[in-house]
Design a protein around this motif. Structure first.
Motif, PDB file in Angstrom:
ATOM      1  N   LEU A 200      -3.693  66.058 -53.074  1.00 33.50           N
ATOM      2  CA  LEU A 200      -3.151  65.555 -51.806  1.00 33.50           C
ATOM      3  C   LEU A 200      -1.650  65.297 -51.842  1.00 33.50           C
ATOM      4  O   LEU A 200      -1.082  64.898 -50.831  1.00 33.50           O
ATOM      5  CB  LEU A 200      -3.868  64.257 -51.412  1.00 33.50           C
ATOM      6  CG  LEU A 200      -5.369  64.354 -51.142  1.00 33.50           C
ATOM      7  CD1 LEU A 200      -5.900  63.018 -50.608  1.00 33.50           C
ATOM      8  CD2 LEU A 200      -5.673  65.472 -50.153  1.00 33.50           C
ATOM      9  N   LEU A 201      -1.009  65.529 -52.992  1.00 32.07           N
ATOM     10  CA  LEU A 201       0.404  65.173 -53.110  1.00 32.07           C
ATOM     11  C   LEU A 201       1.269  65.904 -52.089  1.00 32.07           C
ATOM     12  O   LEU A 201       2.174  65.304 -51.485  1.00 32.07           O
ATOM     13  CB  LEU A 201       0.902  65.462 -54.530  1.00 32.07           C
ATOM     14  CG  LEU A 201       2.324  65.004 -54.855  1.00 32.07           C
ATOM     15  CD1 LEU A 201       2.479  63.497 -54.637  1.00 32.07           C
ATOM     16  CD2 LEU A 201       2.695  65.373 -56.291  1.00 32.07           C
ATOM     17  N   SER A 202       1.038  67.180 -51.896  1.00 26.26           N
ATOM     18  CA  SER A 202       1.813  67.935 -50.897  1.00 26.26           C
ATOM     19  C   SER A 202       1.076  68.064 -49.571  1.00 26.26           C
ATOM     20  O   SER A 202       1.684  68.409 -48.554  1.00 26.26           O
ATOM     21  CB  SER A 202       2.136  69.334 -51.442  1.00 26.26           C
ATOM     22  OG  SER A 202       0.949  70.057 -51.712  1.00 26.26           O
ATOM     23  N   VAL A 203      -0.234  67.785 -49.572  1.00 26.36           N
ATOM     24  CA  VAL A 203      -1.035  67.937 -48.360  1.00 26.36           C
ATOM     25  C   VAL A 203      -0.787  66.796 -47.371  1.00 26.36           C
ATOM     26  O   VAL A 203      -0.618  67.028 -46.169  1.00 26.36           O
ATOM     27  CB  VAL A 203      -2.536  68.006 -48.719  1.00 26.36           C
ATOM     28  CG1 VAL A 203      -3.405  67.891 -47.462  1.00 26.36           C
ATOM     29  CG2 VAL A 203      -2.828  69.312 -49.442  1.00 26.36           C
ATOM     30  N   VAL A 204      -0.741  65.561 -47.856  1.00 24.56           N
ATOM     31  CA  VAL A 204      -0.604  64.411 -46.958  1.00 24.56           C
ATOM     32  C   VAL A 204       0.727  64.424 -46.205  1.00 24.56           C
ATOM     33  O   VAL A 204       0.751  64.162 -44.992  1.00 24.56           O
ATOM     34  CB  VAL A 204      -0.805  63.083 -47.717  1.00 24.56           C
ATOM     35  CG1 VAL A 204      -0.546  61.889 -46.812  1.00 24.56           C
ATOM     36  CG2 VAL A 204      -2.221  63.011 -48.275  1.00 24.56           C
ATOM     37  N   PRO A 205       1.872  64.718 -46.866  1.00 24.79           N
ATOM     38  CA  PRO A 205       3.108  64.819 -46.082  1.00 24.79           C
ATOM     39  C   PRO A 205       3.036  65.879 -44.980  1.00 24.79           C
ATOM     40  O   PRO A 205       3.514  65.647 -43.857  1.00 24.79           O
ATOM     41  CB  PRO A 205       4.161  65.197 -47.134  1.00 24.79           C
ATOM     42  CG  PRO A 205       3.613  64.658 -48.413  1.00 24.79           C
ATOM     43  CD  PRO A 205       2.131  64.833 -48.309  1.00 24.79           C
TER      44      PRO A 205
ATOM     45  N   LEU B  74      -6.249  75.046 -49.733  1.00 25.41           N
ATOM     46  CA  LEU B  74      -7.442  74.540 -49.052  1.00 25.41           C
ATOM     47  C   LEU B  74      -7.093  74.002 -47.667  1.00 25.41           C
ATOM     48  O   LEU B  74      -7.849  74.212 -46.703  1.00 25.41           O
ATOM     49  CB  LEU B  74      -8.090  73.435 -49.892  1.00 25.41           C
ATOM     50  CG  LEU B  74      -8.854  73.865 -51.137  1.00 25.41           C
ATOM     51  CD1 LEU B  74      -9.302  72.636 -51.934  1.00 25.41           C
ATOM     52  CD2 LEU B  74     -10.058  74.715 -50.753  1.00 25.41           C
ATOM     53  N   ALA B  75      -5.968  73.310 -47.566  1.00 27.93           N
ATOM     54  CA  ALA B  75      -5.573  72.758 -46.269  1.00 27.93           C
ATOM     55  C   ALA B  75      -5.321  73.861 -45.251  1.00 27.93           C
ATOM     56  O   ALA B  75      -5.682  73.724 -44.069  1.00 27.93           O
ATOM     57  CB  ALA B  75      -4.328  71.889 -46.433  1.00 27.93           C
ATOM     58  N   SER B  76      -4.716  74.960 -45.686  1.00 24.71           N
ATOM     59  CA  SER B  76      -4.406  76.053 -44.759  1.00 24.71           C
ATOM     60  C   SER B  76      -5.637  76.875 -44.393  1.00 24.71           C
ATOM     61  O   SER B  76      -5.677  77.492 -43.334  1.00 24.71           O
ATOM     62  CB  SER B  76      -3.332  76.967 -45.365  1.00 24.71           C
ATOM     63  OG  SER B  76      -3.812  77.584 -46.552  1.00 24.71           O
ATOM     64  N   HIS B  77      -6.651  76.881 -45.264  1.00 24.33           N
ATOM     65  CA  HIS B  77      -7.827  77.722 -45.014  1.00 24.33           C
ATOM     66  C   HIS B  77      -9.032  76.935 -44.497  1.00 24.33           C
ATOM     67  O   HIS B  77      -9.900  77.518 -43.827  1.00 24.33           O
ATOM     68  CB  HIS B  77      -8.227  78.458 -46.297  1.00 24.33           C
ATOM     69  CG  HIS B  77      -7.313  79.588 -46.658  1.00 24.33           C
ATOM     70  ND1 HIS B  77      -6.088  79.391 -47.272  1.00 24.33           N
ATOM     71  CD2 HIS B  77      -7.433  80.929 -46.484  1.00 24.33           C
ATOM     72  CE1 HIS B  77      -5.499  80.561 -47.466  1.00 24.33           C
ATOM     73  NE2 HIS B  77      -6.282  81.506 -47.000  1.00 24.33           N
ATOM     74  N   THR B  78      -9.120  75.655 -44.815  1.00 25.94           N
ATOM     75  CA  THR B  78     -10.287  74.873 -44.393  1.00 25.94           C
ATOM     76  C   THR B  78      -9.919  73.691 -43.507  1.00 25.94           C
ATOM     77  O   THR B  78     -10.812  73.063 -42.930  1.00 25.94           O
ATOM     78  CB  THR B  78     -11.057  74.339 -45.615  1.00 25.94           C
ATOM     79  OG1 THR B  78     -10.246  73.378 -46.312  1.00 25.94           O
ATOM     80  CG2 THR B  78     -11.405  75.473 -46.574  1.00 25.94           C
ATOM     81  N   GLY B  79      -8.633  73.354 -43.425  1.00 30.25           N
ATOM     82  CA  GLY B  79      -8.212  72.190 -42.665  1.00 30.25           C
ATOM     83  C   GLY B  79      -7.983  70.990 -43.566  1.00 30.25           C
ATOM     84  O   GLY B  79      -8.356  70.993 -44.750  1.00 30.25           O
ATOM     85  N   TYR B  80      -7.365  69.962 -43.015  1.00 25.94           N
ATOM     86  CA  TYR B  80      -7.012  68.785 -43.805  1.00 25.94           C
ATOM     87  C   TYR B  80      -8.224  67.927 -44.161  1.00 25.94           C
ATOM     88  O   TYR B  80      -8.283  67.337 -45.233  1.00 25.94           O
ATOM     89  CB  TYR B  80      -5.991  67.937 -43.050  1.00 25.94           C
ATOM     90  CG  TYR B  80      -4.647  68.604 -42.907  1.00 25.94           C
ATOM     91  CD1 TYR B  80      -3.790  68.726 -43.994  1.00 25.94           C
ATOM     92  CD2 TYR B  80      -4.225  69.123 -41.680  1.00 25.94           C
ATOM     93  CE1 TYR B  80      -2.553  69.344 -43.875  1.00 25.94           C
ATOM     94  CE2 TYR B  80      -2.990  69.742 -41.544  1.00 25.94           C
ATOM     95  CZ  TYR B  80      -2.160  69.850 -42.644  1.00 25.94           C
ATOM     96  OH  TYR B  80      -0.943  70.469 -42.526  1.00 25.94           O
TER      97      TYR B  80
ATOM     98  N   PRO C 243     -11.487  68.607 -44.989  1.00 25.76           N
ATOM     99  CA  PRO C 243     -12.226  68.969 -46.198  1.00 25.76           C
ATOM    100  C   PRO C 243     -11.471  68.698 -47.498  1.00 25.76           C
ATOM    101  O   PRO C 243     -12.062  68.226 -48.469  1.00 25.76           O
ATOM    102  CB  PRO C 243     -12.491  70.469 -46.009  1.00 25.76           C
ATOM    103  CG  PRO C 243     -12.517  70.657 -44.529  1.00 25.76           C
ATOM    104  CD  PRO C 243     -11.482  69.715 -44.006  1.00 25.76           C
ATOM    105  N   VAL C 244     -10.172  68.983 -47.539  1.00 26.51           N
ATOM    106  CA  VAL C 244      -9.434  68.764 -48.784  1.00 26.51           C
ATOM    107  C   VAL C 244      -9.304  67.273 -49.075  1.00 26.51           C
ATOM    108  O   VAL C 244      -9.360  66.852 -50.238  1.00 26.51           O
ATOM    109  CB  VAL C 244      -8.052  69.458 -48.744  1.00 26.51           C
ATOM    110  CG1 VAL C 244      -7.126  68.809 -47.744  1.00 26.51           C
ATOM    111  CG2 VAL C 244      -7.411  69.454 -50.125  1.00 26.51           C
ATOM    112  N   CYS C 245      -9.183  66.457 -48.043  1.00 26.01           N
ATOM    113  CA  CYS C 245      -9.153  65.004 -48.257  1.00 26.01           C
ATOM    114  C   CYS C 245     -10.503  64.512 -48.779  1.00 26.01           C
ATOM    115  O   CYS C 245     -10.559  63.635 -49.658  1.00 26.01           O
ATOM    116  CB  CYS C 245      -8.807  64.290 -46.952  1.00 26.01           C
ATOM    117  SG  CYS C 245      -7.099  64.533 -46.405  1.00 26.01           S
ATOM    118  N   SER C 246     -11.572  65.073 -48.263  1.00 27.27           N
ATOM    119  CA  SER C 246     -12.900  64.685 -48.735  1.00 27.27           C
ATOM    120  C   SER C 246     -13.121  65.097 -50.186  1.00 27.27           C
ATOM    121  O   SER C 246     -13.701  64.342 -50.974  1.00 27.27           O
ATOM    122  CB  SER C 246     -13.971  65.325 -47.842  1.00 27.27           C
ATOM    123  OG  SER C 246     -13.852  64.881 -46.503  1.00 27.27           O
TER     124      SER C 246
END
Length: 411
Positions: free
Chosen positions: A40-45, A169-175, A177-180
């Protein structure tokens, strides 16, 4: 009679076993915390900035909140560990790292995102400090360098994989699922915590973190490591911006070889430290790190950028292994939490200061000169490194020194 002496001598000279069941369980918690954090380090921003109308400053706010809470948690973790034990603090850290990520699946408000980052930063800090102290207690002193290097490799692989995988994962499944997934990884790894050693009565009183920082035995290696971490923060943050726009592949290659080289050299340095001592590796690691940054200053030469990143990685890995091994060797078991906290604070603070300071300098000088000036700045740490090499203490730092420092401050 001669035949009976031989086996005894071989048994006496045998190296103690390194990988035990408790250490394997510790590996599970290392992977759980590291993978959850870096996914999540680059996903959350990006998640925070994805809401229409929000500016680019939201990404900086989110990352800043995470790192601020991490440093704050590292400073308070030794005090908490002295009261509840390392195992309890490690389990709490994994819980605080994992559970709040689920909140990101139901809310996109900035208040919620920043709050989640603050709590996750505290949780990650607790896993670093408590887990680091537990690791030191699980490794035979004769193989401490190798064991710490091994744990560094175990922690490094999830970071290498987690950063790009989280973005993918964020770009292919959305935010959501990757957070989960990040939450689940941390929460599942809590199952390994009960198998770790419980709260044991370490000889001596706990060493205060500020007293440890003031002592040269711990303060000097921390300062040297923080200086090399400055270079790491600069490379990770600015290398993609420093190369020509058409050389994105060069930046990607450099950002891959740097941590790969650091992982390999950390393993080598750990094994050598067990045989010849860690003190002699600090200055070479520092010089090699500075040399790598100096080569990276040739930003217009792709081969130089990749080679410089690799050289820096080698030096950084050596310094990582040498400083933490040296610091653990200078305290009793009751000071392991303080060493873990100081070392991790040096890491995080060095990276943060490097990124902020370099951003100011590069606006005045441009990237090549800014990298060259960084290399020169890093060499100033040769002073505490040389001082530490020539005045290394023969006795470990104890809580008695902690009390002496406090008394001196009250006088």
């Amino acid at each position: 009679m001669a035949s009976s002496v031989g086996p005894e001598r071989r048994a006496a000279g045998a190296r103690p076993r390194l990988v035990t069941r408790p250490l394997v369980l510790r590996f599970v918690t290392v992977v759980g915390s590291s993978a959850s954090f870096y996914l999540l380090l680059s996903v959350v921003p990006a998640y925070a900035q994805s809401v229409p109308g929000r500016g680019s400053d939201t990404a900086g706010l989110v990352t800043g909140a995470l790192m601020l809470a991490t440093v704050a948690g590292e400073l308070m973790a030794p005090w908490l560990a002295a009261r509840c034990g390392y195992r309890v603090l490690l389990g709490a850290g994994l819980l605080l790292l994992g559970a709040p990520a689920l909140a990101l699946t139901v809310s996109r408000s900035m208040g919620c995102i920043v709050a989640v980052c603050l709590v996750r930063g505290l949780g990650f800090a607790f896993t670093l400090v408590a887990g680091g102290a537990l690791t030191a207690s699980l490794i035979p002193p004769e193989r401490r360098g190798e064991g710490l290097a091994l744990i560094g490799v175990v922690a490094g692989v999830p970071s290498l994989v987690g950063l790009p995988l989280g973005a993918w994962l964020a770009s292919h499944t959305g935010y959501g699922p990757v957070c989960s997934v990040a939450a689940l990884i941390a929460l599942v790894s809590i199952a390994a915590v009960p198998g770790l050693p419980g709260r044991e009565a370490a000889p001596g009183s706990p060493l205060g973190i500020f007293a440890g920082a003031r002592s040269g035995a711990l303060g000097r290696p921390s300062a040297v490591f923080a200086t090399t971490a400055v270079g790491a923060g600069i490379v990770v943050t600015f290398l993609p911006l420093a190369v020509a726009p058409g050389d994105s592949g060069v930046a990607a290659a450099a950002l891959f070889v740097q941590p790969a080289a650091a992982t390999a050299s950390r393993w080598f340095a750990g094994r050598r430290a067990d045989r010849r001592g860690a003190a002699g590796l600090v200055m070479p690691g520092l010089v090699v790190s500075a040399a790598g940054i100096l080569v990276v200053a040739l930003t217009g030469v792709p081969v130089a950028v990749v080679a410089g990143a690799a050289v820096f990685g080698v030096g950084f890995g050596i310094t990582q292994s040498a400083t933490i091994t040296l610091m653990y060797s200078r305290v009793p078991a009751s000071g392991y939490g303080t060493v873990s906290a100081l070392w991790n604070v040096a890491y995080d603070a060095g990276m943060g200061i490097g990124a902020v300071g370099f951003g100011t300098v590069v606006g005045l000088t441009g990237y090549p000169w800014a990298f060259a000036l960084t290399a020169l700045m890093m060499l100033t740490a040769l002073v505490p490194a040389w001082w530490d090499r020539t005045a290394a203490p023969s006795q470990p730092v104890t809580a008695g020194e902690d009390r002496a420092v406090r008394a001196e401050g009250q006088g």
